[in-house]
Design an enzyme around this catalytic site. Structure first.
Site, PDB file in Angstrom:
ATOM      1  N   ASP A   1      -5.225 -10.583   3.621  1.00  0.00           N
ATOM      2  CA  ASP A   1      -4.874  -9.988   2.330  1.00  0.00           C
ATOM      3  C   ASP A   1      -4.212 -11.033   1.428  1.00  0.00           C
ATOM      4  OD1 ASP A   1      -5.877  -7.570   3.086  1.00  0.00           O
ATOM      5  OD2 ASP A   1      -3.943  -6.647   3.520  1.00  0.00           O
TER       6      ASP A   1
ATOM      7  N   ASP B   1       0.532   2.676   5.266  1.00  0.00           N
ATOM      8  CA  ASP B   1       0.601   2.066   6.587  1.00  0.00           C
ATOM      9  C   ASP B   1       2.056   1.943   7.043  1.00  0.00           C
ATOM     10  OD1 ASP B   1      -2.179   1.721   6.536  1.00  0.00           O
ATOM     11  OD2 ASP B   1      -2.002  -0.268   5.629  1.00  0.00           O
TER      12      ASP B   1
END
Length: 319
Positions: A20, A262
């Site tokens: 990411d 998350d």
């Protein structure tokens, strides 16, 4: 926590991990070159983010994911640097790279999520085979994130059956047909956002009583034992067969929403690993998800922010 009880074994599965990237630019416009600021790099994907947060909050887990190419090698190195015990199953294609761009002029956040590598039947089967052959199966198995191209729609359903056979509890955070197939098999805890819950129910779900009703319907149909619904700026809702609780949103500045869901799961699992009651796990999940909102890009939450925000979390009966 009951100090006489050993903490639960946790495994976090990420079928579609990613590297990411996060950066910033003054304004996002078409055609022109967009000069960006410094770039942050992090290991990402649902289960990996859960593992990172769980570890930061003092928990222990094993991370399992397929990786390939130079991006996969970078991800493996980063996970080792973060001290998370990990198993990487090799694949031929390159691990995906996704990125987030923060626009200075408006504060808007643009998230570009790639589909991921194509897994062969042998590669996705290897993930299931690894789990089937574990001498000590996890007590809690967290499966979070999308499925990569090539993985069958019923992959998480197969995982649900395996967990049931081995006496484990499956915590699931995904969406679409793969989610519907897994719920048909039954899971322990399902974490949707409001859009995902509405898609499952086939209704708009515009009022709190509708949120509660849709969650209870899933439980009554045997699809899940617990629904942990994240509602963004509206807070969160936790529903079981016997009780339901609502958490109001915290009044904090939002730097980025990347990884908040998350982190919510990571906080809940960290508490469940220590045998804490669901209500306390819910509170820690809300604190972890909220703390991640303070972090720019893919940084997720800091333990200090989680502990600072936890006393501010107000849990009320949803009824």
């Amino acid at each position: 926590m009951n100090t006489q009880e050993a903490q639960l074994r946790v495994l976090c599965l990420t079928m579609n991990p990613s590297v990411d990237l996060a950066t910033e630019t003054e304004r996002v416009v078409p055609t022109h070159k967009l000069r960006c600021g410094d770039t942050l790099h992090d290991a990402g994907g649902g289960g990996i983010n859960v593992a990172r947060v769980l570890t930061r909050l003092g928990g222990e887990c094993t991370s399992l994911c397929p990786t390939g190419g130079s991006a996969g090698h970078w991800l493996e190195t980063r996970m080792r640097e973060e001290g998370i015990p990990s198993v990487f199953l090799p694949i031929a294609d390159e691990t995906r790279v996704s990125f987030t761009v923060h626009e200075h002029s408006t504060g808007a956040e643009f998230r570009f999520v790639m589909p991921g590598p194509h897994l062969t039947e042998g590669e996705w089967q290897a993930c299931l085979s690894h789990l089937e052959q574990l001498p000590e199966f996890p007590d809690l198995l967290v499966a979070s994130g999308s499925l990569p191209p090539g993985a069958p729609v019923d992959f998480y359903a197969r995982l649900a059956r395996l967990c049931r056979e081995r006496g484990a509890r499956l915590v699931l955070d995904t969406s679409g047909p793969a989610l519907a197939a897994a719920l048909a098999e039954g899971v322990y805890l399902f974490k949707p956002n409001l859009r995902e819950l509405a898609e499952l129910s086939g209704e708009a779900l515009e009022a709190p009583e509708q949120w509660l009703g849709a969650a209870r319907q899933l439980i009554q149909r045997g699809m899940t034992e617990v629904v942990a619904l994240t509602l963004g700026h509206l807070g969160a809702l936790l529903v079981t067969r016997d009780a339901s609780w609502r958490a109001a949103p915290l009044d904090i500045p939002v730097a980025s929403a990347v990884g908040a869901g998350d982190s919510f799961v990571g906080g809940m699992v960290a508490a469940l690993q220590q045998h804490q009651p669901l209500q306390e796990a819910f509170a820690l999940g809300v604190a972890a998800g909220s703390a991640t909102l303070l972090s720019i890009g893919t940084g997720l939450c800091s333990p200090e922010d989680v502990q600072r925000l936890l006393p501010q979390v107000q849990i009320q009966p949803a009824d």
